[in-house]
Design an enzyme around this catalytic site. Structure first.
Site, mmCIF file in Angstrom:
data_model
loop_
_atom_site.group_PDB
_atom_site.id
_atom_site.type_symbol
_atom_site.label_atom_id
_atom_site.label_comp_id
_atom_site.label_asym_id
_atom_site.label_seq_id
_atom_site.Cartn_x
_atom_site.Cartn_y
_atom_site.Cartn_z
ATOM 1 N N SER A 23 37.300 -3.622 -17.204
ATOM 2 C CA SER A 23 35.912 -3.639 -17.686
ATOM 3 C C SER A 23 35.641 -4.835 -18.582
ATOM 4 C CB SER A 23 35.596 -2.338 -18.426
ATOM 5 O OG SER A 23 36.544 -2.105 -19.450
ATOM 6 N N ASN A 110 39.714 6.061 -26.542
ATOM 7 C CA ASN A 110 38.582 6.963 -26.299
ATOM 8 C C ASN A 110 37.655 7.060 -27.508
ATOM 9 O OD1 ASN A 110 39.871 7.253 -23.911
ATOM 10 N ND2 ASN A 110 40.524 9.376 -24.230
ATOM 11 N N HIS A 156 -9.959 7.196 -13.380
ATOM 12 C CA HIS A 156 -9.820 6.985 -11.921
ATOM 13 C C HIS A 156 -10.087 5.531 -11.535
ATOM 14 C CE1 HIS A 156 -10.080 11.431 -11.704
ATOM 15 N NE2 HIS A 156 -11.040 11.268 -12.599
ATOM 16 N N SER A 277 1.479 -21.557 -7.466
ATOM 17 C CA SER A 277 1.988 -21.260 -6.137
ATOM 18 C C SER A 277 2.527 -22.546 -5.526
ATOM 19 C CB SER A 277 0.850 -20.708 -5.284
ATOM 20 O OG SER A 277 1.129 -20.918 -3.918
ATOM 21 N N LYS A 283 -3.865 -21.499 -7.258
ATOM 22 C CA LYS A 283 -3.376 -20.231 -7.816
ATOM 23 C C LYS A 283 -2.901 -20.340 -9.262
ATOM 24 C CE LYS A 283 -2.992 -16.760 -6.138
ATOM 25 N NZ LYS A 283 -1.966 -16.228 -5.226
ATOM 26 N N ASN A 285 -0.923 -17.438 -11.408
ATOM 27 C CA ASN A 285 -0.423 -16.079 -11.230
ATOM 28 C C ASN A 285 0.100 -15.449 -12.521
ATOM 29 O OD1 ASN A 285 -0.945 -16.223 -8.468
ATOM 30 N ND2 ASN A 285 1.066 -17.137 -8.051
ATOM 31 N N GLU A 290 3.723 -9.255 -13.998
ATOM 32 C CA GLU A 290 4.282 -8.648 -12.779
ATOM 33 C C GLU A 290 5.782 -8.395 -12.902
ATOM 34 O OE1 GLU A 290 1.987 -10.256 -9.017
ATOM 35 O OE2 GLU A 290 2.303 -11.827 -10.485
ATOM 36 N N LYS A 325 28.550 1.512 -19.487
ATOM 37 C CA LYS A 325 28.224 0.273 -20.188
ATOM 38 C C LYS A 325 27.249 -0.626 -19.446
ATOM 39 C CE LYS A 325 32.386 0.781 -22.496
ATOM 40 N NZ LYS A 325 32.560 1.932 -21.568
#
Ligand code: ARG
Length: 459
Positions: A23, A110, A156, A277, A283, A285, A290, A325
């Site tokens: 690890s 441990n 809504h 873009s 564009k 963005n 996002e 982890k």
């Protein structure tokens, strides 16, 4: 590097097992906490007479040397080591000899890893809390500039009633303040030392557990050795709290994506927080929003991973738990990586007051106020609702809005209408009229912001 546990084995582990088991690739980030914990443990061992003072001094000096060398890069992590704990202990023994071999007295990996993870995550709770505070103060400052910026409130995603941009931001302020509270709550339960739990059954040495906790700045010790090594609630709780942070950031991101579209045009993102873009030259963005929205999925994934890793484990420690982890680290890293650019994006965006007001003026957001007007004139709310609905229907057919009707037109729907209806329909009046605590009226929002600023100042 030889294994620290190879005494009972007849042959070396298969190379595939070494790689699978190791690890260090991800738990190396615990080295500071590991060394802090070991220094506290060694000092305590000397204090209670388990370790000669000279050994404890050699261990402490050796560990501090390792810490310094890891910080500067003079010492590199051995990628073949089993984990950060074994690595540090092996280097220590290389450097200080026999004394290094005594460090692990009365301790197990441990309880060691349980401590390291608690210490690390407590620090990260602090980092994320500070980031949330910066976000809340940014939102509070922005809201103060927009106490009177009327915008449509939605249900809504249909225009519903007028609110203000400050009021809308106030909702997020409350969410991020709750997140801050959840992190504090999490950190409070992390704040105990499991050292002394040993592998699972405690240890026969007369350890002073409380002294170790105190040296580490922790407020207490765990109360059951089995639980001390097998509890990962604190990581699960943090992943849950962070998931909720991401829900909030993601909802806010979604709104920013909508608001910055040409269809809404409520905000324009700063060039420094937008992207272009590769093909469409026009564009601009909202990538930061996002990506933040998208990254929420990783954090939810970490929560589910942790819950799943833990749910079937018998007491006490099981190697499955090494899988905790990467999940919790990724959750922490992701939230931290989102909060910084997100806050910058919000702080620098241009708010288009006129576009917001125009949107609030369309869509009959004052239809409820028309009903409330009739209620004030004595009509029961249900009847007032119906009259207002019919008036809206008439406007829709005529292609006009409520405030543009003539008084005669109003009177054709109810004799209760009078000249003061125009005042009642004005957007500013509609907002001003909702001055209850928690409402959108500038006076109410200002109170909420004052309280938020007091909260920030008191932290
Ligand atoms: N690397 C291990 C983990 O992260 C440390 C504890 C190992 N304990 C053991 N008994 N093998 O969980």
């Amino acid at each position: 590097m030889g294994k620290l546990w190879d005494g009972r084995f007849g042959k070396a582990t298969d190379a595939a097992v070494d790689g699978f088991n190791s690890s260090i690739g991800f738990d190396r980030r615990l080295f500071r906490q590991d060394i802090r914990g070991s220094v506290a443990h060694a000092r305590m061992l000397a204090k209670v007479g388990v370790l000669p003072s000279a050994d404890a001094d050699a261990i402490e000096a050796g560990l501090l040397g390792i810490l310094a060398d890891l910080e500067t890069g003079a010492l590199a992590f051995d990628p073949t080591a089993e984990d950060v704990h074994m690595f540090v202990e092996a280097v220590l023994t290389e450097r200080v000899g026999e004394a290094g071999k005594r460090l692990h007295t009365g301790r197990s990996r441990n309880d060691q890893v349980a401590l390291d993870l608690r210490l690390y995550l407590m620090d990260e709770c602090g980092v994320i809390s500070r980031q949330l505070e910066t976000l809340v103060s940014t939102l509070s400052r922005l809201a103060r500039e927009h106490l009177g910026t009327v915008m449509p409130g939605y249900t809504h995603l249909q225009r519903a009633q007028p609110v203000t941009f400050a009021h809308h931001l106030g909702a997020y302020i409350q969410m991020f303040r709750r997140d801050h509270g959840r992190l504090a709550d999490c950190a409070m339960r992390m704040d105990v030392s499991p050292l002394g739990s040993g592998a699972l059954a405690g240890t026969p040495y007369p350890l002073d557990r409380a002294a170790v906790a105190e040296t580490l700045g922790l407020s207490g010790i765990t109360a059951n050795s089995l639980d001390g090594v097998s509890d990962r609630d604190f990581a699960i709780e943090l992943a849950a709290a962070l998931s909720i942070v991401m829900v909030h950031l993601s909802r806010f991101s979604e709104e920013i994506v909508l608001w910055s579209s040409q269809e809404f045009g409520f905000v324009e993102l700063d060039d420094a927080y937008s992207t272009g873009s590769s093909i469409m030259p026009q564009k601009k963005n909202p990538d930061v929003a996002e990506l933040t929205r998208g990254k929420s999925g990783r954090v939810f994934g970490s929560l589910v991973a942790l819950l799943t890793v833990m749910k079937g484990l018998p007491l006490a420690y099981n190697k499955d738990m090494q899988e905790d982890k990467e999940a919790i680290f990724d959750a922490v890293d992701t939230v931290e990586a989102c909060l910084v650019p997100f806050t910058g994006m919000v702080a620098t965006m241009t708010v288009k007051r006129e576009a917001m007001r125009r949107a609030a003026a369309g869509g009959f957001t004052n239809a409820t106020d028309l009903a409330d007007y009739l209620v004030r004139k004595g009509l029961p709310f249900r009847s007032a609702h119906e009259v207002s609905g019919k008036t809206v229907k008439y406007c829709l057919a005529a292609g006009t809005s409520l405030e543009d009707l003539s008084l005669d037109e109003f009177l054709s729907f109810s004799p209760l209408f009078a000249e003061d209806v125009y005042e009642a329909l004005s957007l500013d009046r509609c907002v001003m009229g909702r001055a209850l605590p928690g409402g959108p009226a500038p006076s109410a929002v200002e109170k909420m912001l004052d309280e938020t600023d007091l909260w920030l100042a008191a932290l």
